[in-house]
Design an enzyme around this catalytic site. Structure first.
Site, PDB file in Angstrom:
ATOM      1  CE  LYS A 166      -5.687  -8.427  -2.276  1.00 17.13           C
ATOM      2  NZ  LYS A 166      -5.725  -7.910  -0.910  1.00 17.13           N
ATOM      3  CE  LYS A 200     -12.941  -4.183   0.373  1.00 20.00           C
ATOM      4  NZ  LYS A 200     -11.666  -4.175   1.020  1.00 20.00           N
ATOM      5  CE  LYS A 215      -4.468  -1.559   1.485  1.00 18.52           C
ATOM      6  NZ  LYS A 215      -5.612  -1.440   2.369  1.00 18.52           N
TER       7      LYS A 215
HETATM    8  P1  TYM Z   1     -10.153  -6.517   3.207  1.00 16.89           P
HETATM    9  O1  TYM Z   1     -11.228  -5.508   3.337  1.00 16.89           O
HETATM   10  O2  TYM Z   1      -8.999  -6.183   2.308  1.00 16.89           O
HETATM   11  O3  TYM Z   1     -10.752  -7.884   2.712  1.00 16.89           O
HETATM   12  C1  TYM Z   1     -11.852  -8.479   3.363  1.00 16.89           C
HETATM   13  C2  TYM Z   1     -11.730  -9.981   3.415  1.00 16.89           C
HETATM   14  O4  TYM Z   1     -11.751 -10.523   2.101  1.00 16.89           O
HETATM   15  C3  TYM Z   1     -10.589 -11.307   1.875  1.00 16.89           C
HETATM   16  N1  TYM Z   1     -10.177 -11.081   0.476  1.00 16.89           N
HETATM   17  C4  TYM Z   1      -9.914 -12.052  -0.396  1.00 16.89           C
HETATM   18  N2  TYM Z   1      -9.979 -13.392  -0.284  1.00 16.89           N
HETATM   19  C5  TYM Z   1      -9.667 -14.102  -1.381  1.00 16.89           C
HETATM   20  N3  TYM Z   1      -9.290 -13.558  -2.571  1.00 16.89           N
HETATM   21  C6  TYM Z   1      -9.225 -12.216  -2.718  1.00 16.89           C
HETATM   22  N4  TYM Z   1      -8.866 -11.688  -3.883  1.00 16.89           N
HETATM   23  C7  TYM Z   1      -9.549 -11.401  -1.607  1.00 16.89           C
HETATM   24  N5  TYM Z   1      -9.602 -10.059  -1.409  1.00 16.89           N
HETATM   25  C8  TYM Z   1      -9.993  -9.877  -0.125  1.00 16.89           C
HETATM   26  C9  TYM Z   1      -9.558 -10.763   2.852  1.00 16.89           C
HETATM   27  O5  TYM Z   1      -8.570 -11.707   3.144  1.00 16.89           O
HETATM   28  C10 TYM Z   1     -10.417 -10.451   4.044  1.00 16.89           C
HETATM   29  O6  TYM Z   1     -10.679 -11.602   4.807  1.00 16.89           O
HETATM   30  N6  TYM Z   1      -7.682  -5.723   7.448  1.00 16.89           N
HETATM   31  C11 TYM Z   1      -8.822  -6.388   6.865  1.00 16.89           C
HETATM   32  C12 TYM Z   1     -10.136  -5.991   7.510  1.00 16.89           C
HETATM   33  C13 TYM Z   1     -10.126  -6.153   8.980  1.00 16.89           C
HETATM   34  C14 TYM Z   1     -10.232  -7.378   9.699  1.00 16.89           C
HETATM   35  C15 TYM Z   1     -10.183  -7.022  11.070  1.00 16.89           C
HETATM   36  C16 TYM Z   1     -10.373  -8.719   9.309  1.00 16.89           C
HETATM   37  C17 TYM Z   1     -10.024  -5.152   9.887  1.00 16.89           C
HETATM   38  N7  TYM Z   1     -10.050  -5.672  11.147  1.00 16.89           N
HETATM   39  C18 TYM Z   1     -10.258  -7.994  12.069  1.00 16.89           C
HETATM   40  C19 TYM Z   1     -10.440  -9.672  10.328  1.00 16.89           C
HETATM   41  C20 TYM Z   1     -10.388  -9.325  11.686  1.00 16.89           C
HETATM   42  C21 TYM Z   1      -8.887  -6.044   5.390  1.00 16.89           C
HETATM   43  O7  TYM Z   1      -8.368  -5.040   4.966  1.00 16.89           O
HETATM   44  O8  TYM Z   1      -9.623  -6.924   4.640  1.00 16.89           O
END
Ligand code: TYM
Length: 337
Positions: A199, A202, A117
């Site tokens: 990957k 979004k 990032k």
């Molecule tokens: P984030 O918002 O980037 O993604 C949300 C969830 O989706 C999964 N994910 C994917 N899985 C498979 N293939 C992909 N291309 C893909 N893109 C996203 C991510 O692994 C995630 O599970 N930091 C976290 C959000 C967060 C969080 C937490 C998660 C904040 N606090 C506490 C768990 C527990 C994040 O940015 O996920």
């Protein structure tokens, strides 16, 4: 009440920094909804995390509400799961600060997501982007969960959370439960349809690489028809992520949507080539997402209901989170009010 206390706890969150994608659905949400009876579940919209990258305020507000509608549409019943907005529960930022003081500079510097990032946002490498995993550790540890269901890319952050919790417990006794990451066997890393070596994200600038949960069927079909396959000459549907990343990614998507094994998929398309395979994957995705889109569209017309869900969610979440926070404040030596 008795029964609730013996249930294991699950918790996860997603940033409303972009519209939800097929990646977050297959990697995370799909595995949340199946668990509501077995576990005590907490799922939230991680809006505090979103502002580590600049957001348009109106879009952030809209996407937070849409995300809640999508959680429910994906099968997360608000009667059985606690659904809330992260910024509505101040304990997250309060414990976040405490954990900042128990997370090492070296640990944070090693986080791959921070490196990625900061490369993408070179003009805004802010302190929040750097300390983000400590806030994520707070998100998790407040609820004392057993499992954190996430995609592969979040595993490093959950591991850091375990290290920070262990460090804290070693000083103050058993304050935090040490959680396990819970990563699906298929779908843990869905790749971009246009660049299958990166990957699906979004925040991807290329809309053809990404499938969004609320997208219309004809748009999804077009994206899959255009999906990049591999430049080999054999044109056969075979699972080989190193040599055939494009086809293997489509196979993972197809498998996660239909429940079919890789062997069964290879047999189904044996001798048929990519021309038959790509539209079939598109169809499977369209049918998987159709109920999610229809139900979230319906829910978004009922703002009063969604407000009630997030208000009650924040109340239930705060009750649990504050219990952990009080314990932490006492342990570190803050004077009681
Ligand atoms: P984030 O918002 O980037 O993604 C949300 C969830 O989706 C999964 N994910 C994917 N899985 C498979 N293939 C992909 N291309 C893909 N893109 C996203 C991510 O692994 C995630 O599970 N930091 C976290 C959000 C967060 C969080 C937490 C998660 C904040 N606090 C506490 C768990 C527990 C994040 O940015 O996920």
């Amino acid at each position: 009440m008795e029964e609730k206390q013996t249930k294991k706890v699950m918790l996860s969150g997603i940033q409303p920094s972009g519209d939800l994608t097929l990646g977050s659905y297959l990697g995370a949400i799909k595995n949340w909804s199946a668990r509501a009876d077995e576990f005590d579940c907490y799922y939230f919209m991680a809006d505090l995390h979103s502002i580590t990258v600049r957001q348009n305020p109106a879009d952030l507000r809209r996407r937070t509400l849409e995300q809640l509608a999508q959680y429910i549409a994906c099968g997360l019943d608000p009667e059985k799961n606690t659904l809330f907005v992260q910024s509505h529960v101040p304990a997250h930022t309060q414990l976040g600060w405490v954990l900042d003081c128990y997370t090492m500079f070296g640990e944070l510097s090693r986080m791959t997501q921070f490196k990625d990032k900061s490369a993408k946002n070179a003009d805004n490498i802010n302190a929040g982007l750097f300390t983000y995993p400590a806030l994520m550790a707070a998100d998790i540890l407040l609820y004392q969960p057993d499992y954190v269901p996430v995609g592969d890319d979040q595993k490093q952050h959950v591991e850091l959370c375990r290290d920070v919790a262990t460090r804290f417990n070693n000083v103050y006794g058993d304050v935090f439960k040490i959680p396990e990451p819970y990563i699906p066997k298929v779908g843990a890393r869905i790749m971009s349809l246009s660049t299958p070596t990166s990957k699906m994200s979004k925040s991807d600038k290329d809309p053809n690489g990404c499938v969004y949960l609320r997208e219309q069927p004809e748009v999804i079909a077009r994206k899959f028809k255009k999906a990049v396959t591999d430049s080999d000459t054999e044109h056969c549907v075979r699972f080989d992520p190193a040599e055939k990343p494009g086809v293997s990614n489509l196979m993972s998507i197809y498998s996660a949507c239909t429940g079919k094994s890789m062997d069964a998929i290879e047999a189904e398309f044996d001798g048929k080539g990519y021309g038959a395979f790509k539209p079939a994957v598109g169809e499977a995705v369209i049918e998987t997402l159709r109920p999610v889109r229809e139900e979230s569209d319906r829910l978004l017309k009922d703002k009063a209901y969604l407000e009630q869900v997030y208000r009650e969610g924040a109340e239930k979440a705060s009750y649990i989170a504050n219990k952990t926070l009080r314990k932490v404040y006492k342990k570190v030596g803050f004077l009681a009010k």
